[in-house]
Design an enzyme around this catalytic site. Structure first.
Site, PDB file in Angstrom:
ATOM      1  N   TYR A  85       0.844  -1.189   0.000  1.00  0.00           N
ATOM      2  CA  TYR A  85       0.000   0.000   0.000  1.00  0.00           C
ATOM      3  C   TYR A  85       0.886   1.249   0.000  1.00  0.00           C
ATOM      4  O   TYR A  85       0.594   2.227  -0.689  1.00  0.00           O
ATOM      5  CB  TYR A  85      -0.914   0.009   1.231  1.00  0.00           C
ATOM      6  CG  TYR A  85      -1.869  -1.158   1.280  1.00  0.00           C
ATOM      7  CD1 TYR A  85      -3.061  -1.126   0.566  1.00  0.00           C
ATOM      8  CD2 TYR A  85      -1.584  -2.290   2.039  1.00  0.00           C
ATOM      9  CE1 TYR A  85      -3.955  -2.194   0.611  1.00  0.00           C
ATOM     10  CE2 TYR A  85      -2.470  -3.360   2.087  1.00  0.00           C
ATOM     11  CZ  TYR A  85      -3.646  -3.307   1.374  1.00  0.00           C
ATOM     12  OH  TYR A  85      -4.523  -4.365   1.415  1.00  0.00           O
ATOM     13  N   ASN A 101     -12.307  -1.545  -5.182  1.00  0.00           N
ATOM     14  CA  ASN A 101     -12.094  -1.901  -6.581  1.00  0.00           C
ATOM     15  C   ASN A 101     -13.306  -2.696  -7.091  1.00  0.00           C
ATOM     16  O   ASN A 101     -13.600  -3.771  -6.572  1.00  0.00           O
ATOM     17  CB  ASN A 101     -10.818  -2.741  -6.704  1.00  0.00           C
ATOM     18  CG  ASN A 101     -10.607  -3.325  -8.086  1.00  0.00           C
ATOM     19  OD1 ASN A 101     -11.236  -2.913  -9.059  1.00  0.00           O
ATOM     20  ND2 ASN A 101      -9.720  -4.294  -8.167  1.00  0.00           N
ATOM     21  N   CYS A 148      -6.103  -6.014  -7.580  1.00  0.00           N
ATOM     22  CA  CYS A 148      -5.930  -5.515  -6.220  1.00  0.00           C
ATOM     23  C   CYS A 148      -5.437  -6.609  -5.273  1.00  0.00           C
ATOM     24  O   CYS A 148      -4.921  -6.306  -4.189  1.00  0.00           O
ATOM     25  CB  CYS A 148      -7.222  -4.871  -5.711  1.00  0.00           C
ATOM     26  SG  CYS A 148      -8.641  -5.964  -5.722  1.00  0.00           S
ATOM     27  N   HIS A 149      -5.537  -7.869  -5.681  1.00  0.00           N
ATOM     28  CA  HIS A 149      -5.011  -8.964  -4.859  1.00  0.00           C
ATOM     29  C   HIS A 149      -3.479  -8.905  -4.776  1.00  0.00           C
ATOM     30  O   HIS A 149      -2.898  -9.515  -3.883  1.00  0.00           O
ATOM     31  CB  HIS A 149      -5.467 -10.326  -5.416  1.00  0.00           C
ATOM     32  CG  HIS A 149      -5.045 -10.591  -6.819  1.00  0.00           C
ATOM     33  ND1 HIS A 149      -5.763 -10.113  -7.898  1.00  0.00           N
ATOM     34  CD2 HIS A 149      -3.983 -11.260  -7.327  1.00  0.00           C
ATOM     35  CE1 HIS A 149      -5.152 -10.511  -9.023  1.00  0.00           C
ATOM     36  NE2 HIS A 149      -4.073 -11.195  -8.690  1.00  0.00           N
ATOM     37  N   GLU A 190      -0.430 -17.010  -9.537  1.00  0.00           N
ATOM     38  CA  GLU A 190       0.468 -16.153 -10.309  1.00  0.00           C
ATOM     39  C   GLU A 190       1.943 -16.410 -10.019  1.00  0.00           C
ATOM     40  O   GLU A 190       2.795 -16.017 -10.808  1.00  0.00           O
ATOM     41  CB  GLU A 190       0.138 -14.685 -10.054  1.00  0.00           C
ATOM     42  CG  GLU A 190      -1.215 -14.296 -10.614  1.00  0.00           C
ATOM     43  CD  GLU A 190      -1.512 -12.814 -10.474  1.00  0.00           C
ATOM     44  OE1 GLU A 190      -0.621 -12.044 -10.066  1.00  0.00           O
ATOM     45  OE2 GLU A 190      -2.650 -12.425 -10.787  1.00  0.00           O
TER      46      GLU A 190
END
Length: 161
Positions: free
Chosen positions: A90, A113, A121-122, A148
């Site tokens: 953040y 979001n 946003c993850h 990912e």
């Protein structure tokens, strides 16, 4: 014309809202799968999401339309720059927006979001590397990060999908 579809995913069902060829919303839902009118645009979104969850797609090519405040839009666009398999804090996002003291505001915007997964946003984690806050549930955030990072040895989130 507004279109809605609820699709199945490995992380639970997803509700898609679109209008005039733009994705307006992507949210996890408990609602049952419902392909609606089989809108061509939403079927393309579904196809890209399927490829993403299979590990075959790293960058979405989906036109989106964002509401929200100017600050929220700036946060979401900055979040969208985080590459597949990477994370940012953040605080890093706040600094990139030339608002280093706006860490909580960045967190608040990130939590609002409207287009989960596509606007990733993850990929936002705390400065210490902890997972906190995700509109789809922390367990989904962890699974998305694992998906990912599964091909990145040594990544703390590469625990398999």
């Amino acid at each position: 014309m507004k279109e809605t579809m609820v699709i199945a995913s490995p992380l639970g069902n997803i509700r898609l809202h679109a209008e005039d060829g733009y994705l307006l919303s992507l949210q996890f839902t408990e609602d049952p799968e419902d392909l609606g009118t089989m809108d061509v645009f939403l079927l393309e979104v579904k196809s890209q999401l399927d490829a993403y969850f299979q590990g075959d797609l790293k960058i979405f090519n989906i036109p989106v339309a964002l509401g929200g405040t100017e600050f929220q839009q700036k946060v979401w666009m900055e979040v969208n720059k985080i590459p597949y398999g990477k994370t940012a804090s953040y605080q890093q996002i706040a600094k990139r927006l030339d608002s280093p003291k706006a860490v909580r505001a960045v967190g608040g915007a990130n939590g609002l979001n409207p287009i989960l997964v596509v606007i990733p946003c993850h990929r936002i984690i705390s400065q210490t590397g902890e997972l906190n806050g995700y509109a789809g549930g922390l367990w989904r955030k962890l699974k998305l990060l694992q998906l990912e990072s599964r091909d990145q040895p040594g990544n703390p989130y590469s625990l398999g999908f």
